[in-house]
Design a protein around this motif. Sequence first.
Motif, short mmCIF file in Angstrom:
data_model
loop_
_atom_site.label_atom_id
_atom_site.label_comp_id
_atom_site.label_asym_id
_atom_site.label_seq_id
_atom_site.Cartn_x
_atom_site.Cartn_y
_atom_site.Cartn_z
N VAL A 32 38.24 24.35 39.53
CA VAL A 32 37.27 24.97 38.62
C VAL A 32 37.34 26.50 38.71
O VAL A 32 37.27 27.19 37.70
CB VAL A 32 35.85 24.48 38.97
N VAL A 57 27.78 26.74 41.31
CA VAL A 57 27.44 25.82 42.40
C VAL A 57 27.40 26.60 43.71
O VAL A 57 28.41 27.16 44.13
CB VAL A 57 28.47 24.68 42.50
N GLU A 91 30.76 17.74 38.18
CA GLU A 91 30.97 18.22 36.81
C GLU A 91 29.63 18.48 36.13
O GLU A 91 29.45 19.51 35.47
CB GLU A 91 31.81 17.18 36.05
N VAL A 145 36.77 22.29 43.79
CA VAL A 145 36.21 23.64 43.62
C VAL A 145 37.28 24.61 43.16
O VAL A 145 37.09 25.35 42.19
CB VAL A 145 35.54 24.14 44.93
N LEU A 150 28.03 21.61 37.43
CA LEU A 150 28.62 22.82 36.85
C LEU A 150 28.04 23.11 35.47
O LEU A 150 27.80 24.26 35.11
CB LEU A 150 30.14 22.66 36.71
N GLN A 151 27.83 22.02 34.70
CA GLN A 151 27.33 22.20 33.34
C GLN A 151 25.86 22.61 33.34
O GLN A 151 25.47 23.53 32.63
CB GLN A 151 27.47 20.89 32.53
N HIS A 178 36.42 29.73 36.12
CA HIS A 178 35.69 30.87 36.68
C HIS A 178 36.67 31.74 37.45
O HIS A 178 37.38 31.24 38.30
CB HIS A 178 34.57 30.40 37.60
N LEU A 227 30.76 31.03 40.17
CA LEU A 227 30.63 29.58 40.13
C LEU A 227 29.15 29.19 40.19
O LEU A 227 28.44 29.66 41.08
CB LEU A 227 31.37 29.00 41.34
#
Lengths: 493, 97
Positions: free
Chosen positions: A362, A375, A402, A359, A405-406, A367, A373
């Motif tokens: 990312v 998520v 992943e 996390v 997230l996309q 971010h 985020l």
Amino acid sequence: MTSAIATEFEPVIGLEVHAQLLTTSKIFCGCPTAFGAVPNDQTCPVCLGLPGSLPVLNRDAIEFGIRLILALGGRVNSPNIFARKNYFYPDLPKGYQISQYDRPLGEDGAVEFEFDGERRRVRLIRIHLEEDAGKSFHPETADQDPDTLVDLNRCGVPLLEIVSHPDIRDPREAAAYMQQLRRNVEYLGICTGNMEEGALRCDANVSVRPKGSSEFGTRTEVKNMNSFRSVERAIVCEIERQIGLLESGDEVIQQTLLWNESRQTVEPMRSKEESSDYRYFPEPDLLPIAVAPDWLNDVSEQTPELSLERAARFVREFGVPEYDASVLTDQKGIADLFEDVAREVSDAKLVSNWIMTEVLRVVTDRHPSVETLPVQPPALIQLLGMVRSARISGKIAKDVFEIMLQSGEAPEDIVAKKGLEQISDDNKLTELVDDVLNANPKEVTDYRGGNTKVLGFFMGKLMKASQGRGNPKRLNEILRERLGPPGGEQKPE
Amino acid sequence: MSITHDEVIHTATLARLRLTDAELDRFSRELARITEYMDQLKEAVEQLGDDDVPAVRTDSRMTLRPDHIEQWFDSSVVLRAAPDTKGHLFRVPKVIG
């Protein structure tokens, strides 16, 4: 600093921090405070300083100030008084800044923080409210407009000025103090704490003195540090400059210097308000502010847990190591995420590891904050729940994360759709192991000859054959079972 | 109370004003008259006794504003009122450097 110099002189550092308050409107008028608007679009007669306009104080600006003062153990002055600080500059259209002088909103208190594994405490002198000035754009090259251009959107945005005692002795400690103040204002919900965007600004008062001396040397003020790192670097630079002067028999003169980020030097400030003759006097347009005891009680009762308390609780309640707790509580959003997920997944260390690696990677890379985020806690709970119940492997979980997230899809759906569920069925796993062993007779012979390193080779083949879905723990057990003891006589069936 | 030329020059420097000698004379005189008036007020306060004439009424409560946005007008109105602009920015003579 070279060590020889560092042992002869001791730096003395005090910080003045400006925190831009998260009110939606300005301190004395209803103009919005949002960042990035069309220049001069967020202005009105009050913040433009037009004749006949009168300031009306924003209640939340006072309340945010009280929150910080109480959280840091300070004393709220009632009444506290606004004062005019007079100076001439185009980004200050009234010709004075409404600030506080004799009776600031708060006094005393301290910022506590961890530094080099120790608990440090830097005392505060005062915390006061003031309005921000506008923004000037000066020509930097000859081909630009030779005039100064002014955007007054920032005029009247509420600021809290937090002035520390000169209790800091190390530039790294100054940066650690700033970081803790950043966490505090963020946890209290009064400021984003973003130094790069100017929501948190720092001026440093720096002097040096011979070690063991109790008198202060002549101090200078260093401005214009736009990151936690530049706070540290600018102070190091200024300490070195002052020590250099003293060692060559010169004197330090009291002056204001600007940190030049691109050249990594401090430079004397150009003649802005070189005179600090601000001719303060009480603001006649605003009455002294009385803070009723009820108001103080209300704010005091609502004071949230700050980062250090929260870190201690994470260790106590979730049993995570102290290091994890300090990383997890550095940003409030991350701490909230951890707590939400750890309560449901009931394996706090798994959650902690995941947040600290996946996390945070990312959040840092893609971010700027956990709030953006894509998520949310329920999705992470679902994902880590599957890891914990061995439905998917840790490695597959990273791939699923992943995809989450996309696409923003739920982890359950991703796993079902892509058939990523972990294979834990012993018959299937045994089949996989036998296939790999039969295809690699040389390595089997090596293992039985005592070369146990080939186990890694087999596991690699097995994970590849199962597309990462084989339960690694069971695969390893079955593999050893089928191979028999290294150097032993058993044959594969 | 007299106001010296140096005091006027200092004040003018803070306000970024350049004064001619004639203006210096004039402002020294006028500022002196203003401060004399202040002295007169001080005497009046002393005669009345401090408690009777508070500078601000300490018994009144200041009205605080809730944190709501109230937009006045768009920047074009503001910019039209300015002596000089460039795009959405005010343009003023360079003041430093």
